[in-house]
Scaffold this motif. Structure first.
Motif: not given
Length: 213
Positions: A1-6, A24-33
């Motif tokens: 789900m997308r997170e957005s500002t007001a 090969g090392n995952k830092l982060f995944e599926n970041v949406s804003f």
């Protein structure tokens, strides 16, 4: 789900399912804003989680990621501000660096006159003679010279004293009031500061997302 500002305006910059791996090392995944006009966002997270890498990806410097980072248009100006004084000539002064960017000494002086940020004497010194805090301020002033639509601040307040930290935040809020979108990465305790949104980055993605403050 997308997170957005007001804010209801279209986002200046939108991230969708952004994931980054290094060696090969995952830092982060599926970041949406989204970063929308007139918003000031705080991004926090533990050391090594990938905050700097995320900002570099948003600025177009780091291109090895999955997902989408889309500006509203090709004319959107994105400024990345780092305490390392990236994107400037270390053997030149801030004034000389600004002159290269603006092609006008009068334009550069109009940016550097605020002694709350950096004195006239320090503006004239080579960057490699400045302290870490002064270099952070120089990087910030360099970013102001390009009149950015989106400004990404990577830990530049950490080496500053309280007065200069306040001056940087105040100048950033001035940009935001004129429609800029700002994102600050910081380990400082900023509980008393008001942000339009706070975001925590974790290795598994985002936690708490964008929430009005």
């Amino acid at each position: 789900m997308r997170e957005s500002t007001a804010k209801n305006d279209p986002p200046l910059l939108a991230l969708t399912d952004v994931s980054v791996s290094v060696n090969g090392n995952k830092l982060f995944e599926n970041v949406s804003f989204d970063l929308r006009p007139g918003t000031f966002t705080l991004l926090q997270g533990s050391n090594g989680v990938g905050k700097t890498t995320l900002l570099r990806a948003m600025a177009g410097v780091h291109r090895s990621f999955r997902g989408t980072i889309a500006p509203l248009s090709s004319s959107i100006r994105i400024a990345l501000v780092s305490s390392a004084c990236s994107f400037m000539y270390e053997d030149l002064s801030l004034r000389e660096n600004l002159a290269i960017i603006t092609d006008s000494l009068s334009s550069s002086s109009s940016i550097s006159i605020d002694n709350d940020l950096l004195s006239h004497a320090l503006v004239a010194q080579p960057l490699n003679t400045l302290s870490s805090g002064e270099r952070s301020i120089a990087a910030f002033l360099r970013a102001l010279a390009v009149n950015p639509d989106v400004i990404l601040l990577d830990e530049i307040t950490s080496p500053l004293d309280e007065a200069r930290r306040g001056a940087v935040l105040a100048r950033t809020r001035m940009l935001v009031s004129k429609g800029c979108a700002a994102l600050l990465v910081s380990h400082d305790t900023l509980d008393n500061e008001k942000f339009d949104a706070r975001l925590t980055l974790q290795r598994s993605g985002t936690k708490e997302g964008f929430a009005s403050v």
